[in-house]
Design an enzyme around this catalytic site. Structure first.
Site, PDB file in Angstrom:
ATOM      1  N   LYS A 296      -3.098   8.090  25.508  1.00  0.00           N
ATOM      2  CA  LYS A 296      -3.830   7.853  26.744  1.00  0.00           C
ATOM      3  C   LYS A 296      -4.183   6.366  26.842  1.00  0.00           C
ATOM      4  O   LYS A 296      -3.303   5.537  26.838  1.00  0.00           O
ATOM      5  CB  LYS A 296      -5.051   8.774  26.783  1.00  0.00           C
ATOM      6  CG  LYS A 296      -4.758  10.218  26.329  1.00  0.00           C
ATOM      7  CD  LYS A 296      -3.802  10.953  27.247  1.00  0.00           C
ATOM      8  CE  LYS A 296      -3.274  12.257  26.649  1.00  0.00           C
ATOM      9  NZ  LYS A 296      -4.262  13.188  26.168  1.00  0.00           N
TER      10      LYS A 296
ATOM     11  N   ASP B 149     -13.920  13.345  19.403  1.00  0.00           N
ATOM     12  CA  ASP B 149     -12.710  12.966  20.133  1.00  0.00           C
ATOM     13  C   ASP B 149     -13.131  11.923  21.170  1.00  0.00           C
ATOM     14  O   ASP B 149     -13.822  12.225  22.140  1.00  0.00           O
ATOM     15  CB  ASP B 149     -12.096  14.211  20.781  1.00  0.00           C
ATOM     16  CG  ASP B 149     -10.790  13.908  21.527  1.00  0.00           C
ATOM     17  OD1 ASP B 149     -10.614  12.763  21.976  1.00  0.00           O
ATOM     18  OD2 ASP B 149      -9.970  14.830  21.667  1.00  0.00           O
TER      19      ASP B 149
ATOM     20  N   TYR C 171     -10.533  19.303  25.506  1.00  0.00           N
ATOM     21  CA  TYR C 171      -9.112  19.149  25.823  1.00  0.00           C
ATOM     22  C   TYR C 171      -8.426  20.512  25.605  1.00  0.00           C
ATOM     23  O   TYR C 171      -8.605  21.141  24.561  1.00  0.00           O
ATOM     24  CB  TYR C 171      -8.517  18.075  24.914  1.00  0.00           C
ATOM     25  CG  TYR C 171      -7.016  17.989  24.957  1.00  0.00           C
ATOM     26  CD1 TYR C 171      -6.367  17.595  26.121  1.00  0.00           C
ATOM     27  CD2 TYR C 171      -6.242  18.312  23.853  1.00  0.00           C
ATOM     28  CE1 TYR C 171      -4.979  17.525  26.166  1.00  0.00           C
ATOM     29  CE2 TYR C 171      -4.861  18.239  23.891  1.00  0.00           C
ATOM     30  CZ  TYR C 171      -4.234  17.851  25.046  1.00  0.00           C
ATOM     31  OH  TYR C 171      -2.876  17.788  25.096  1.00  0.00           O
TER      32      TYR C 171
ATOM     33  N   ARG D 290       0.817  -1.212   0.000  1.00  0.00           N
ATOM     34  CA  ARG D 290       0.000   0.000   0.000  1.00  0.00           C
ATOM     35  C   ARG D 290       0.852   1.264   0.000  1.00  0.00           C
ATOM     36  O   ARG D 290       0.341   2.356   0.006  1.00  0.00           O
ATOM     37  CB  ARG D 290      -0.880   0.029   1.255  1.00  0.00           C
ATOM     38  CG  ARG D 290      -2.016  -0.957   1.216  1.00  0.00           C
ATOM     39  CD  ARG D 290      -3.120  -0.561   2.158  1.00  0.00           C
ATOM     40  NE  ARG D 290      -2.618   0.116   3.381  1.00  0.00           N
ATOM     41  CZ  ARG D 290      -3.403   0.461   4.378  1.00  0.00           C
ATOM     42  NH1 ARG D 290      -4.680   0.210   4.330  1.00  0.00           N
ATOM     43  NH2 ARG D 290      -2.909   1.054   5.444  1.00  0.00           N
TER      44      ARG D 290
HETATM   45  C1  LIG Z   1      -4.265  14.248  25.249  1.00  0.00           C
HETATM   46  C2  LIG Z   1      -5.471  14.537  24.488  1.00  0.00           C
HETATM   47  C3  LIG Z   1      -5.404  15.024  23.176  1.00  0.00           C
HETATM   48  C4  LIG Z   1      -4.080  15.332  22.493  1.00  0.00           C
HETATM   49  O1  LIG Z   1      -3.324  14.215  22.311  1.00  0.00           O
HETATM   50  P1  LIG Z   1      -1.720  14.136  22.271  1.00  0.00           P
HETATM   51  O2  LIG Z   1      -1.485  12.749  21.845  1.00  0.00           O
HETATM   52  O3  LIG Z   1      -1.224  14.462  23.621  1.00  0.00           O
HETATM   53  O4  LIG Z   1      -1.291  15.153  21.249  1.00  0.00           O
HETATM   54  C5  LIG Z   1      -6.584  15.243  22.515  1.00  0.00           C
HETATM   55  N1  LIG Z   1      -7.779  15.022  23.113  1.00  0.00           N
HETATM   56  C6  LIG Z   1      -7.880  14.584  24.372  1.00  0.00           C
HETATM   57  C7  LIG Z   1      -9.231  14.359  24.967  1.00  0.00           C
HETATM   58  C8  LIG Z   1      -6.736  14.318  25.104  1.00  0.00           C
HETATM   59  O5  LIG Z   1      -6.852  13.891  26.371  1.00  0.00           O
END
Ligand SMILES: *Cc1c(COP(=O)(O)O)cnc(C)c1O
Length: 397
Positions: A202, A177, A104, A52
């Site tokens: 996370k 998100d 965020y 790909r």
């Molecule tokens: C940490 C976070 C982000 C940004 O992510 P990174 O990987 O740290 O750039 C975006 N949205 C939420 C809800 C987050 O907790």
């Protein structure tokens, strides 16, 4: 505990462990996907690419992530914000964004301090109210950005209701998100969103050692456009990080069940605690959006927000006394963390907006980890006892 026996989507664990990782796809038959560090790949003729055209380790991760989000396609980025930036590269000057007002901090900062300078304006609206959200839409709105549950106040947005408003106009992308909920508990694509985006930094990686963003979607044309902004914009993750996230994701379902169980225990404990003002956790029946939670989610993660009694001094004392929890930003790892949003993660949110939202000096955000429940609760108790003197409240009554 109520709800803590609930589990996520069927087949989730099987998908995280197997999808995209069939050992027959490489000659060695290796059961664990190999890390392909090569930055270039031999062409069979000029302009003829093998496979790909991506990195094989990244391909594995993307296929797997698409499956766990219930989507057809996925793309990995160098960070959550890198994913956000690449999604926003689909816009052009003059376009408008409607974003949830409780976001965020880094997303808020990116919209206000970078995109705004490039001719893309954002209206922050309380999307928990469909009226307020609808009123923020403009004829030039091209992107709707929501986070649910929100950060740090854990309010819920009705995803299908927001999608229905967005669909009244042409060409409005709806991005959710999904970082706080994870695809184990919530699948935005099933609820009509165009893109489900997560900071894999996370829960998805879950081991606090990778920064990465992941997106999933169903529409092939959108996938190709976003692939282009990734490729042309350069927010690409390393093969080694893709390997680590793939490895972390194999236990996502196991970790999320435990985060949920521990967080329910903490929320239930704090809600009757004499030194605590309020507790916010969507899994509690008294949470204002608990009905929506039951409709839209299959459980929730280790994020618990609460206000202790008193003022900044009490909060500071609490943060200095707590032991099992580490005072740190970020979240979603196996270790328990505590954050003071007003001074830490949300310091870049303008003070008026913070005040309006209720992000004040006694608000604390816990990322409840996977330590033993008893140790977590005892730690909270000792820090609360040291920080908040009950007699001071009795005297002021
Ligand atoms: C940490 C976070 C982000 C940004 O992510 P990174 O990987 O740290 O750039 C975006 N949205 C939420 C809800 C987050 O907790």
């Amino acid at each position: 505990m109520a709800g803590s026996d609930s589990s996520g989507f069927p087949g989730f664990g099987t998908d995280t462990i197997h999808v995209g990782q069939d050992p027959n796809q490489w000659k060695s038959g290796a059961v664990i996907p190999p890390i392909s560090l090569s930055t270039t790949f031999k062409q069979t003729g000029p302009g003829e690419y093998p496979g790909r055209g991506g990195n094989p380790t990244r391909d594995c991760l993307e296929k797997c992530f698409a499956a766990v989000e219930g989507g057809k396609f996925a793309l990995a980025f160098s960070s959550g914000l890198g994913a956000t930036m690449s999604i926003c590269h689909l816009l052009k000057s003059g376009d408008h964004i409607v974003a949830m007002d409780d976001l965020y901090g880094g997303t808020n900062r990116y919209f206000r301090r970078i995109l705004a300078n490039m001719g893309v304006e954002t209206t922050f609206a309380d999307a928990t109210s469909i009226e307020k959200f609808s009123a923020a839409m403009r004829p030039n709105t091209k992107l709707v950005w929501i986070e649910t549950p929100t950060n740090p106040l854990l309010r819920l947005v009705d995803i299908p209701a927001v999608v229905a408003v967005a669909r009244k106009q042409k060409d409005v992308l709806v991005v959710v998100d999904n970082t706080f909920a994870t695809p184990y508990f919530q699948r935005p694509l099933d609820l009509g969103a165009d893109i489900s985006m997560s900071s894999a930094t996370k829960y998805i990686n879950g081991h606090g050692d990778v920064v990465m963003g992941l997106t999933a979607m169903n529409d092939e044309a959108l996938y190709k456009r976003l692939h282009f902004t990734l490729y042309a914009g350069g927010a690409c993750p390393s093969a080694f990080d893709c390997y680590l996230v793939n490895r972390g994701m194999k236990t996502l379902h196991v970790r999320m069940k435990e985060h949920f169980r521990n967080a329910m225990a903490v929320a239930n404990h704090l809600k009757t605690h004499p030194r605590v003002e309020t507790v916010i956790y969507p899994g509690l029946p008294e949470h204002p959006h608990h009905e929506l939670y039951k409709r839209q989610m299959k459980g929730f993660s280790g994020m618990v927000t609460f206000k202790l009694k008193g003022n900044l001094e009490n909060a500071t004392k609490f943060l200095q006394t707590i032991k099992v929890f580490t005072l740190a930003e970020s979240l979603g790892g196996f270790e328990s963390l505590v954050d003071h949003p007003a001074l830490m993660t949300h310091a870049s949110v303008p003070p008026e907006q913070r005040k309006e939202l209720g992000i004040d000096d006694t608000l604390l955000r816990l990322s409840v980890g996977l330590e033993d429940t008893k140790d977590i609760i005892e730690d909270l108790d000792q820090a609360l006892a040291a920080a908040v003197s009950l007699s001071s409240f009795i005297n002021t009554l």
